[in-house]
Design a protein around this motif. Structure first.
Motif, mmCIF file in Angstrom:
data_model
loop_
_atom_site.group_PDB
_atom_site.id
_atom_site.type_symbol
_atom_site.label_atom_id
_atom_site.label_comp_id
_atom_site.label_asym_id
_atom_site.label_seq_id
_atom_site.Cartn_x
_atom_site.Cartn_y
_atom_site.Cartn_z
ATOM 1 N N THR A 1 0.831 -1.201 0.000
ATOM 2 C CA THR A 1 0.000 0.000 0.000
ATOM 3 C C THR A 1 0.867 1.253 0.000
ATOM 4 O O THR A 1 0.538 2.247 -0.674
ATOM 5 C CB THR A 1 -0.933 0.008 1.220
ATOM 6 N N PHE A 2 1.974 1.216 0.753
ATOM 7 C CA PHE A 2 2.908 2.339 0.715
ATOM 8 C C PHE A 2 3.405 2.583 -0.704
ATOM 9 O O PHE A 2 3.471 3.731 -1.168
ATOM 10 C CB PHE A 2 4.105 2.081 1.639
ATOM 11 N N TYR A 3 3.748 1.508 -1.412
ATOM 12 C CA TYR A 3 4.209 1.666 -2.796
ATOM 13 C C TYR A 3 3.144 2.326 -3.663
ATOM 14 O O TYR A 3 3.441 3.252 -4.432
ATOM 15 C CB TYR A 3 4.583 0.311 -3.406
ATOM 16 N N ILE A 4 1.910 1.850 -3.544
ATOM 17 C CA ILE A 4 0.830 2.383 -4.372
ATOM 18 C C ILE A 4 0.641 3.877 -4.117
ATOM 19 O O ILE A 4 0.550 4.688 -5.048
ATOM 20 C CB ILE A 4 -0.482 1.618 -4.104
ATOM 21 N N GLN A 5 0.613 4.263 -2.847
ATOM 22 C CA GLN A 5 0.415 5.667 -2.504
ATOM 23 C C GLN A 5 1.597 6.514 -2.971
ATOM 24 O O GLN A 5 1.414 7.608 -3.528
ATOM 25 C CB GLN A 5 0.225 5.809 -0.994
ATOM 26 N N SER A 6 2.799 6.027 -2.744
ATOM 27 C CA SER A 6 3.995 6.758 -3.143
ATOM 28 C C SER A 6 4.085 6.884 -4.656
ATOM 29 O O SER A 6 4.401 7.953 -5.198
ATOM 30 C CB SER A 6 5.237 6.046 -2.596
ATOM 31 N N HIS A 7 3.782 5.784 -5.344
ATOM 32 C CA HIS A 7 3.838 5.780 -6.806
ATOM 33 C C HIS A 7 2.818 6.756 -7.397
ATOM 34 O O HIS A 7 3.121 7.480 -8.356
ATOM 35 C CB HIS A 7 3.576 4.365 -7.321
ATOM 36 N N LYS B 1 5.088 14.627 -7.116
ATOM 37 C CA LYS B 1 5.152 14.979 -5.700
ATOM 38 C C LYS B 1 5.902 13.901 -4.920
ATOM 39 O O LYS B 1 5.808 12.718 -5.226
ATOM 40 C CB LYS B 1 3.737 15.128 -5.127
ATOM 41 N N ASP B 2 6.636 14.342 -3.907
ATOM 42 C CA ASP B 2 7.340 13.425 -3.018
ATOM 43 C C ASP B 2 6.419 13.061 -1.859
ATOM 44 O O ASP B 2 5.906 13.946 -1.167
ATOM 45 C CB ASP B 2 8.617 14.089 -2.504
ATOM 46 N N ILE C 1 10.601 5.147 4.031
ATOM 47 C CA ILE C 1 10.872 6.410 3.328
ATOM 48 C C ILE C 1 12.268 6.417 2.709
ATOM 49 O O ILE C 1 12.404 6.630 1.491
ATOM 50 C CB ILE C 1 10.664 7.613 4.270
ATOM 51 N N PRO C 2 13.348 6.178 3.481
ATOM 52 C CA PRO C 2 14.667 6.136 2.831
ATOM 53 C C PRO C 2 14.866 4.901 1.956
ATOM 54 O O PRO C 2 15.532 4.976 0.911
ATOM 55 C CB PRO C 2 15.645 6.138 4.013
ATOM 56 N N ILE C 3 14.297 3.769 2.354
ATOM 57 C CA ILE C 3 14.472 2.545 1.570
ATOM 58 C C ILE C 3 13.843 2.698 0.189
ATOM 59 O O ILE C 3 14.345 2.154 -0.804
ATOM 60 C CB ILE C 3 13.866 1.344 2.322
ATOM 61 N N ASN C 4 12.765 3.461 0.099
ATOM 62 C CA ASN C 4 12.075 3.658 -1.177
ATOM 63 C C ASN C 4 12.943 4.364 -2.215
ATOM 64 O O ASN C 4 12.650 4.324 -3.411
ATOM 65 C CB ASN C 4 10.789 4.457 -0.937
ATOM 66 N N ARG C 5 14.009 5.007 -1.778
ATOM 67 C CA ARG C 5 14.894 5.724 -2.701
ATOM 68 C C ARG C 5 15.919 4.794 -3.358
ATOM 69 O O ARG C 5 16.648 5.215 -4.268
ATOM 70 C CB ARG C 5 15.620 6.855 -1.962
ATOM 71 N N LEU C 6 15.967 3.534 -2.912
ATOM 72 C CA LEU C 6 16.942 2.585 -3.434
ATOM 73 C C LEU C 6 16.389 1.845 -4.649
ATOM 74 O O LEU C 6 15.188 1.873 -4.923
ATOM 75 C CB LEU C 6 17.317 1.587 -2.334
ATOM 76 N N ASN C 7 17.286 1.142 -5.354
ATOM 77 C CA ASN C 7 16.833 0.365 -6.512
ATOM 78 C C ASN C 7 16.232 -0.959 -6.067
ATOM 79 O O ASN C 7 16.352 -1.358 -4.898
ATOM 80 C CB ASN C 7 17.979 0.156 -7.515
ATOM 81 N N ASP C 8 15.607 -1.650 -6.981
ATOM 82 C CA ASP C 8 14.884 -2.880 -6.652
ATOM 83 C C ASP C 8 15.788 -3.940 -6.041
ATOM 84 O O ASP C 8 15.401 -4.632 -5.086
ATOM 85 C CB ASP C 8 14.224 -3.455 -7.918
ATOM 86 N N LYS C 9 17.002 -4.080 -6.568
ATOM 87 C CA LYS C 9 17.920 -5.107 -6.072
ATOM 88 C C LYS C 9 18.295 -4.834 -4.621
ATOM 89 O O LYS C 9 18.279 -5.754 -3.783
ATOM 90 C CB LYS C 9 19.170 -5.148 -6.945
ATOM 91 N N ALA C 10 18.614 -3.586 -4.316
ATOM 92 C CA ALA C 10 18.996 -3.225 -2.943
ATOM 93 C C ALA C 10 17.831 -3.448 -1.985
ATOM 94 O O ALA C 10 18.020 -3.924 -0.855
ATOM 95 C CB ALA C 10 19.455 -1.769 -2.902
ATOM 96 N N LEU D 1 -6.989 13.954 7.555
ATOM 97 C CA LEU D 1 -5.880 14.540 8.292
ATOM 98 C C LEU D 1 -4.556 14.409 7.542
ATOM 99 O O LEU D 1 -3.687 15.275 7.658
ATOM 100 C CB LEU D 1 -5.768 13.878 9.674
ATOM 101 N N THR D 2 -4.417 13.330 6.774
ATOM 102 C CA THR D 2 -3.207 13.147 5.971
ATOM 103 C C THR D 2 -3.060 14.273 4.962
ATOM 104 O O THR D 2 -1.971 14.815 4.749
ATOM 105 C CB THR D 2 -3.238 11.797 5.231
ATOM 106 N N TRP D 3 -4.180 14.644 4.339
ATOM 107 C CA TRP D 3 -4.163 15.653 3.283
ATOM 108 C C TRP D 3 -4.720 16.983 3.779
ATOM 109 O O TRP D 3 -5.312 17.741 3.018
ATOM 110 C CB TRP D 3 -4.949 15.138 2.070
ATOM 111 N N LEU D 4 -4.486 17.239 5.052
ATOM 112 C CA LEU D 4 -4.981 18.478 5.650
ATOM 113 C C LEU D 4 -4.369 19.706 4.996
ATOM 114 O O LEU D 4 -5.013 20.740 4.835
ATOM 115 C CB LEU D 4 -4.647 18.483 7.145
ATOM 116 N N THR D 5 -3.111 19.588 4.619
ATOM 117 C CA THR D 5 -2.435 20.670 3.912
ATOM 118 C C THR D 5 -1.937 20.151 2.585
ATOM 119 O O THR D 5 -1.677 18.955 2.408
ATOM 120 C CB THR D 5 -1.230 21.181 4.725
ATOM 121 N N LYS D 6 -1.772 21.035 1.630
ATOM 122 C CA LYS D 6 -1.283 20.660 0.311
ATOM 123 C C LYS D 6 0.234 20.734 0.291
ATOM 124 O O LYS D 6 0.863 21.455 1.061
ATOM 125 C CB LYS D 6 -1.867 21.585 -0.758
ATOM 126 N N ASN D 7 0.822 19.944 -0.631
ATOM 127 C CA ASN D 7 2.280 20.000 -0.778
ATOM 128 C C ASN D 7 2.718 21.366 -1.278
ATOM 129 O O ASN D 7 2.023 22.011 -2.026
ATOM 130 C CB ASN D 7 2.762 18.941 -1.777
#
Length: 385
Positions: free
Chosen positions: A71-77, A84-85, A124-133, A379-385
């Motif tokens: 679910t994190f992947y889907i939302q982040s993607h 947006k980050d 959050i930091p792990i998502n910045r790595l490549n698939d193999k890592a 509450l998650t989207w209480l403010t805009k990026n």
């Protein structure tokens, strides 16, 4: 994509229902066997307990953890596609989840949401790595590195005597407030003594490494489109089923018959954690693959789609069942722990599942999200990026 989302909801709902069954037979962490039960019922309760634990204990939460990472992947993607980050937003989302977890912990000390909220930040930091890592990180966490260090130490000193796990001390104190305490005494006990017990138990049983491993694997599976039926399909999931079942059998029987015969507690304890976590995860994939294959079979799709409404409201269902369950079983409520063995607790669980299923269907015909999901989203989207 629609099929993928539907199967994810159904899988999450299936995991929630399995968790409800286990929580009820455990009397929501207050283990108690009623007195004066007939012998046939004692035997039936024991068989039913062992069967349900074999099916779901350690597996339902593992499935839930895998889907959390997905679910994190889907939302982040989805946010990345908009340029947006999602990192800071997700961190805020985890803080909100932690707050939900504290509320849940007040009723049920075994809450997992607070643990998910903290471990989820590592995505959050792990998502910045490549698939193999990412896959390597998941694998390293999965092998339970700290338990292996303990095992290596124990092999050099097998005669060393171990004290009881620290969590036992705190679990033992539950009898001071759950059976006879008032509501506020129970809340205080759950948030202090109970929270310490659960945090220590998860550490002693390697759950933090396993949960984070499955979070990361869920992220990786999202990137690799593992759950998209049109890409992977029946052949892939049949292979997953065969491999996971083949891995489960030697792990399960090895843990049951070989490890139990080891005389050194120093060796047996870490080895049991390692093999149990591997065995439970292997069987989780047996359940996962079987569910997905049946979900995409026309004969079973409608039946399994019943779980989708539970999955869409998983946060609401998780907390609602804690509130209802503690009220039913604890001393401040009906105190049913004194009267319900496994069979009767399963009956209560099925009634709870039935009415929550009706509630979910009704709610989702009038709302896009569950009640707590709506609060979390807003509450998650209480403010805009």
């Amino acid at each position: 994509m629609k099929n993928r989302l539907f199967v994810i909801d159904a899988l999450r709902g299936f995991a929630i229902v399995a968790i409800m069954l286990l929580h009820n037979i455990e009397h929501f962490d207050y283990y108690f066997t009623p007195e004066n039960l007939p012998n046939w019922l004692i035997i039936l309760d024991k068989w039913l307990w062992e069967f349900l634990f074999f099916l779901f204990a350690g597996k339902a939460y593992a499935m839930f953890a895998l889907l959390f990472g997905l679910t994190f992947y889907i939302q982040s993607h989805n946010q990345n596609k908009k340029g947006k980050d999602f990192g800071l937003r997700f961190a805020w989302r985890m803080l909100l989840l932690f707050a939900f977890g504290i509320v849940n912990s007040a009723f049920y000390q075994g809450d997992i949401l607070t643990i998910y909220a903290v471990l989820g930040l590592f995505l959050i930091p792990i998502n910045r790595l490549n698939d193999k890592a990412i896959f390597i990180i998941s694998l390293v966490l999965f092998i339970q590195p700290l338990q292996w260090i303990e095992l290596m130490y124990a092999l050099n000193q097998p005669a060393i005597e171990l004290t009881d796990p620290k969590s036992w001390t705190y679990f033992g104190k539950m009898g001071e407030y759950i059976p006879n305490g008032s509501f506020w005494e129970t809340v205080e006990g759950n948030l202090s003594n109970g929270k310490k017990a659960v945090l220590l138990w998860n550490w002693e049983n390697g759950r933090y490494f396993l949960i984070l491993s499955l979070f990361v694997l869920g992220l990786w599976s999202g990137r690799r489109k593992i759950f998209v039926w049109e890409i992977k399909g029946a052949d892939f999931w049949q292979k997953v089923l065969k491999i996971s079942f083949s891995a489960f059998l030697p792990l399960y029987f090895g843990n049951k018959y070989f490890i139990s015969s080891i005389s050194s507690e120093a060796i047996k304890r870490p080895l049991n954690v390692i093999i149990s976590s591997w065995s439970n995860t292997a069987f989780m994939f047996v359940l996962l693959a079987s569910f997905i294959l049946l979900f995409h079979n026309k004969r079973f799709h409608k039946t399994l789609d019943y779980f989708s409404s539970f999955g869409k409201m998983s946060l609401s269902n998780y907390i609602i069942q804690s509130i209802i369950g503690s009220t039913l079983y604890y001393g401040f409520g009906l105190g049913l722990y004194k009267y319900t063995g496994t069979l009767f607790a399963v009956g209560i669980a099925l009634i709870l599942v039935f009415f929550l299923g009706k509630f979910c269907k009704w709610w989702l015909t009038n709302h896009k999200r569950g009640p707590l999901e709506t609060i979390w989203h807003n509450l998650t989207w209480l403010t805009k990026n």
